[in-house]
Design a protein around this motif. Structure first.
Motif, PDB file in Angstrom:
ATOM      1  N   ILE A 233       3.233  13.197  11.640  1.00  0.00           N
ATOM      2  CA  ILE A 233       2.609  13.683  10.215  1.00  0.00           C
ATOM      3  C   ILE A 233       3.558  13.052   9.148  1.00  0.00           C
ATOM      4  O   ILE A 233       3.190  12.413   8.063  1.00  0.00           O
ATOM      5  CB  ILE A 233       2.656  15.043  10.223  1.00  0.00           C
ATOM      6  CG1 ILE A 233       1.577  15.661  11.238  1.00  0.00           C
ATOM      7  CG2 ILE A 233       2.251  15.301   8.763  1.00  0.00           C
ATOM      8  CD1 ILE A 233       0.141  15.177  10.704  1.00  0.00           C
ATOM      9  N   ASN A 234       5.071  13.190   9.435  1.00  0.00           N
ATOM     10  CA  ASN A 234       5.696  12.753   8.395  1.00  0.00           C
ATOM     11  C   ASN A 234       5.699  10.975   8.219  1.00  0.00           C
ATOM     12  O   ASN A 234       5.590  10.627   7.031  1.00  0.00           O
ATOM     13  CB  ASN A 234       7.225  13.137   8.655  1.00  0.00           C
ATOM     14  CG  ASN A 234       7.585  14.411   8.384  1.00  0.00           C
ATOM     15  OD1 ASN A 234       7.709  14.980   7.287  1.00  0.00           O
ATOM     16  ND2 ASN A 234       7.483  15.356   9.471  1.00  0.00           N
ATOM     17  N   ALA A 235       5.539  10.313   9.446  1.00  0.00           N
ATOM     18  CA  ALA A 235       5.372   8.916   9.465  1.00  0.00           C
ATOM     19  C   ALA A 235       4.090   8.567   8.868  1.00  0.00           C
ATOM     20  O   ALA A 235       3.904   7.313   8.040  1.00  0.00           O
ATOM     21  CB  ALA A 235       5.693   8.332  10.683  1.00  0.00           C
ATOM     22  N   ASP A 236       3.159   9.223   8.879  1.00  0.00           N
ATOM     23  CA  ASP A 236       1.699   8.963   8.416  1.00  0.00           C
ATOM     24  C   ASP A 236       1.740   9.122   7.029  1.00  0.00           C
ATOM     25  O   ASP A 236       0.949   8.118   6.098  1.00  0.00           O
ATOM     26  CB  ASP A 236       0.659   9.690   9.249  1.00  0.00           C
ATOM     27  CG  ASP A 236      -0.692   9.353   9.003  1.00  0.00           C
ATOM     28  OD1 ASP A 236      -0.718   8.059   8.794  1.00  0.00           O
ATOM     29  OD2 ASP A 236      -1.792   9.991   9.089  1.00  0.00           O
ATOM     30  N   TYR A 237       2.293  10.376   6.570  1.00  0.00           N
ATOM     31  CA  TYR A 237       1.839  10.304   5.059  1.00  0.00           C
ATOM     32  C   TYR A 237       3.249  10.017   4.160  1.00  0.00           C
ATOM     33  O   TYR A 237       2.995   9.774   2.873  1.00  0.00           O
ATOM     34  CB  TYR A 237       1.931  12.066   4.848  1.00  0.00           C
ATOM     35  CG  TYR A 237       0.573  12.425   5.065  1.00  0.00           C
ATOM     36  CD1 TYR A 237      -0.583  12.221   4.338  1.00  0.00           C
ATOM     37  CD2 TYR A 237       0.398  12.984   6.484  1.00  0.00           C
ATOM     38  CE1 TYR A 237      -1.668  12.914   4.696  1.00  0.00           C
ATOM     39  CE2 TYR A 237      -0.959  13.412   6.868  1.00  0.00           C
ATOM     40  CZ  TYR A 237      -2.039  13.454   5.959  1.00  0.00           C
ATOM     41  OH  TYR A 237      -3.134  13.930   6.362  1.00  0.00           O
ATOM     42  N   LEU A 238       4.479   9.920   4.557  1.00  0.00           N
ATOM     43  CA  LEU A 238       5.579   9.736   4.007  1.00  0.00           C
ATOM     44  C   LEU A 238       6.129   8.032   4.176  1.00  0.00           C
ATOM     45  O   LEU A 238       7.006   7.455   3.443  1.00  0.00           O
ATOM     46  CB  LEU A 238       6.745  10.456   4.343  1.00  0.00           C
ATOM     47  CG  LEU A 238       6.503  11.926   3.906  1.00  0.00           C
ATOM     48  CD1 LEU A 238       7.775  12.864   4.323  1.00  0.00           C
ATOM     49  CD2 LEU A 238       6.134  12.247   2.364  1.00  0.00           C
ATOM     50  N   GLY A 239       5.542   7.503   5.154  1.00  0.00           N
ATOM     51  CA  GLY A 239       6.110   6.229   5.807  1.00  0.00           C
ATOM     52  C   GLY A 239       5.030   5.153   5.484  1.00  0.00           C
ATOM     53  O   GLY A 239       3.994   5.373   4.745  1.00  0.00           O
ATOM     54  N   SER A 240       5.064   4.026   6.243  1.00  0.00           N
ATOM     55  CA  SER A 240       4.279   2.790   5.947  1.00  0.00           C
ATOM     56  C   SER A 240       4.048   2.259   7.399  1.00  0.00           C
ATOM     57  O   SER A 240       4.418   2.991   8.552  1.00  0.00           O
ATOM     58  CB  SER A 240       5.094   1.826   5.034  1.00  0.00           C
ATOM     59  OG  SER A 240       5.924   1.152   5.610  1.00  0.00           O
ATOM     60  N   THR A 241       3.482   1.128   7.343  1.00  0.00           N
ATOM     61  CA  THR A 241       3.066   0.412   8.790  1.00  0.00           C
ATOM     62  C   THR A 241       4.467  -0.053   9.397  1.00  0.00           C
ATOM     63  O   THR A 241       4.741  -0.334  10.666  1.00  0.00           O
ATOM     64  CB  THR A 241       2.421  -0.862   8.624  1.00  0.00           C
ATOM     65  OG1 THR A 241       2.706  -1.696   7.690  1.00  0.00           O
ATOM     66  CG2 THR A 241       0.908  -0.367   8.131  1.00  0.00           C
ATOM     67  N   GLN A 242       5.538  -0.133   8.581  1.00  0.00           N
ATOM     68  CA  GLN A 242       7.046  -0.494   8.934  1.00  0.00           C
ATOM     69  C   GLN A 242       7.754   0.527   9.580  1.00  0.00           C
ATOM     70  O   GLN A 242       8.952   0.609  10.312  1.00  0.00           O
ATOM     71  CB  GLN A 242       7.590  -1.230   7.828  1.00  0.00           C
ATOM     72  CG  GLN A 242       6.963  -2.192   7.406  1.00  0.00           C
ATOM     73  CD  GLN A 242       6.741  -3.334   8.375  1.00  0.00           C
ATOM     74  OE1 GLN A 242       7.518  -3.911   9.237  1.00  0.00           O
ATOM     75  NE2 GLN A 242       5.452  -3.957   8.192  1.00  0.00           N
TER      76      GLN A 242
END
Length: 291
Positions: A233-242
């Motif tokens: 969830i955190n990587a999906d909403y707060l992150g990017s493809t990197q």
């Protein structure tokens, strides 16, 4: 009389097994059966179309080889993020738990309530709130830009730091509470005894408080690290493809690509990595005082 006594002893031997039958049945239905199904899927070959996939069980260990080779970066990134989140959460939570346990006085219950308060809001809403807080036109970015911490046109959202920050915020309560329980159980007379032996505050902490609080450190670290490893969830909403984590890959393989064998193999790789880390960590700290 002898027959009655023998019958009573027989019932007393059977009673413990009868008492754990519901728990065993629950574990069999909701853990063993799904676990076995996932294991069979990880060793199967996928066929058919994306809309009507079919699975053939044929001991295809190539799924595991592909999981390691194709998604090595995401696996290592997840390990790095989870480890960083655990260490930072421990460094932040330990002083707070110490203050609540030893210095808060009549405000102890209030502070514990404030620690638990974020859990009255769902995980997803808390994460979306951080997306708003860390937005490029938000107060945090503008303030950091004004004081020169961020370069011009710098950003926090869609970076590794945003993902790690989300992991820390969403799981820090699980670190604070076990630490508080371990610290609160420490007898204050032990600290008084260390002072009577001319121990400094630093030495009293390293020789008395820290060793006695290790069960809390262990429990809190595991409660933060394990969910963080599988988080998406955190990587999906707060992150990017990197900043994609292994949890994002598993979710996409299951729900979008419909590569069920590959997703199942990745799930077992993730479980194996977590288990190896947990066993190594518990062996280093010891678990005899955890319960």
């Amino acid at each position: 009389m002898a027959g009655v006594a023998s019958s009573s002893r027989q019932r007393s031997k059977i009673a413990p097994y009868l008492m754990i039958l519901p728990a065993l049945a629950y574990l069999a239905i909701f853990f063993v059966v799904p676990f076995w199904s996932l294991f069979r899927t990880s060793l199967s070959s996928s066929g058919g179309s994306i809309y009507m996939p079919t699975l053939t069980f044929n001991w295809d260990f190539g799924n595991y080889a592909h999981a390691f080779s194709a998604y090595q970066d995401q696996i290592l990134r997840s390990l790095g993020y989870a480890f960083t989140a655990t260490v930072v959460s421990l460094l932040i939570s330990y002083p707070l738990a110490y203050v609540i346990a030893f210095k808060s006085g009549r405000y102890k219950n209030l502070l514990l309530g404030l620690v638990i308060l974020p859990f009255f809001v769902t995980f997803l809403i808390r994460t979306l709130a951080w997306k708003t807080i860390l937005a490029d036109d938000g107060f945090v970015v503008q303030t950091l830009d004004a004081i020169g911490v961020l370069p011009h046109d710098g950003r926090l959202l869609s970076t590794a730091w945003a993902v790690i920050g989300g992991l820390i915020y969403n799981s820090m309560t699980f670190m604070i509470l076990p630490l508080y329980v371990s610290l609160e159980k420490i007898d204050p007379r032990l600290l008084e005894a260390s002072k009577d032996l001319y121990s400094s505050n630093v030495r009293a902490f390293s020789k008395v408080i820290l060793p006695l609080s290790l069960p809390g450190v262990l429990a809190g670290s595991l409660l933060v690290f394990i969910p963080a490893m599988g988080d998406f969830i955190n990587a999906d909403y707060l992150g990017s493809t990197q900043t994609t984590m292994i949890g994002n890959v598993i979710q996409k393989q299951f729900l979008v690509v419909k590569d069920y064998p590959g997703a199942a193999a990745l799930s077992f790789v993730l479980m194996a990595l977590i288990l190896a880390g947990v066993l190594s960590y518990t062996r280093a700290l010891g678990t005899e005082d955890l319960v």
